[in-house]
Write an enzyme that holds these catalytic residues in place. Structure first.
Site, short mmCIF file in Angstrom:
data_model
loop_
_atom_site.label_atom_id
_atom_site.label_comp_id
_atom_site.label_asym_id
_atom_site.label_seq_id
_atom_site.Cartn_x
_atom_site.Cartn_y
_atom_site.Cartn_z
N ASP A 76 0.85 -1.19 0.00
CA ASP A 76 0.00 0.00 0.00
C ASP A 76 0.89 1.24 0.00
OD1 ASP A 76 -3.24 0.29 0.92
OD2 ASP A 76 -2.01 2.10 1.07
N ASN A 101 -5.27 -4.99 -6.40
CA ASN A 101 -6.53 -4.44 -5.92
C ASN A 101 -6.53 -2.92 -5.78
OD1 ASN A 101 -9.15 -4.52 -4.22
ND2 ASN A 101 -7.64 -3.59 -2.85
N TYR A 151 -13.59 6.53 -14.85
CA TYR A 151 -13.53 5.32 -14.04
C TYR A 151 -13.98 4.12 -14.86
CZ TYR A 151 -14.46 2.12 -10.14
OH TYR A 151 -14.46 1.03 -9.29
N LYS A 160 -11.82 0.67 -15.82
CA LYS A 160 -12.22 -0.67 -15.41
C LYS A 160 -12.51 -1.57 -16.61
CE LYS A 160 -11.63 -0.06 -11.05
NZ LYS A 160 -10.52 -0.77 -10.35
N THR A 163 -17.02 1.08 1.13
CA THR A 163 -15.65 1.35 1.56
C THR A 163 -15.42 2.86 1.51
OG1 THR A 163 -14.65 1.30 -0.65
CG2 THR A 163 -14.92 -0.82 0.49
#
Length: 256
Positions: free
Chosen positions: A37, A85, A151, A155, A186
């Protein structure tokens, strides 16, 4: 080096949200987990919770991704599973008044990182005798999402890349797949959560469970949808029509 045959997983964006849930799920299932991360503190916290390794990394850098893979392989003695991810929301329509810097940021995290991650991981996976790469896409990688074309573009790119990469690796014991969750509760949707009203949202653990199922029984090239109340499963793409046979009449207007 810790290698004793225990499978080793690397998870980007592992410091929070879906990534942290995936790390916990994999650790509970017997993997040694490296938490990658950009937020070193978050990576360290999650790594401590799953007795893993924390790696601070800018996933938009090919050299940083290569160094992260090298560090994880050295630590674990092997690399068996890579979950790419890390992600970013678009936050703009993408069709007018384009914020170029924002566009580059989203593409860097959502697309470049997947390409760099797969390229960096392949040699290590081959040294381990094979393995699995799962990239996080979205339902926005399967259908158009109004209001956030950037976005959606990123994707869709992940889905296309995964399907092409899987075909290119046919014959090798390496699977490449994508997980395509719907709206998930999230931090990425924290600023717009009130817009969902009573609309059902996934939990991060729902996506982690889908990833676990993919590791267990997924086939290379598959893109699994994840929706509330439904069993995760591979999305069935329609076949593209082939060329018409020689001498056949052209299609009528509106056909084909």
């Amino acid at each position: 080096m810790l290698s004793d045959g225990t499978p080793v997983a690397l998870v980007t964006g592992g410091g929070a949200g879906i990534g942290a849930a995936v790390c916990a799920r994999l650790a509970a299932g017997g993997h040694r987990v490296a938490v990658v991360d950009r937020d070193a503190e978050a990576a360290t916290r999650v790594a401590a919770e799953c007795s893993g390794l924390a790696v601070a990394c800018d996933v938009t850098s090919d050299t940083a991704m290569g160094a992260a893979v090298d560090e994880v392989e050295t630590w674990g003695g092997r690399l068996d599973l890579v979950v790419l991810n890390a992600g970013s929301v678009g936050g703009q329509s993408g069709i007018d008044a384009l914020d170029v810097a924002g566009y580059r940021r989203v593409m860097g995290v959502n697309v470049d990182h997947v390409v760099f991650g797969l390229n960096a991981a392949l040699p290590a996976l081959r040294r381990a005798g094979g393995g699995t790469v799962i990239a996080t896409s979205s339902l926005a990688g399967l259908v158009g999402m109004p209001g956030d074309a950037i976005y959606t573009l990123s994707k869709h790119a992940v889905v296309g890349y995964v399907r092409s990469a899987a075909a290119s690796l046919t014959g090798e014991p390496i699977r490449v797949m994508a997980v395509c969750p719907g709206f998930t509760d999230t931090a990425l949707i924290a600023d717009i959560r009130d817009r969902f009203g009573g609309f059902p949202l996934l939990g991060a653990s729902d996506v982690a469970d889908a990833v676990s199922s993919m590791v267990e029984k997924g086939e290379s090239g598959e893109c699994w949808f994840v929706q509330p109340g439904r069993e995760p499963a591979p999305f069935r793409f329609r076949d593209v029509p082939g060329p018409a046979e020689a001498g056949a009449p052209p299609p009528l207007h509106g056909d084909g």
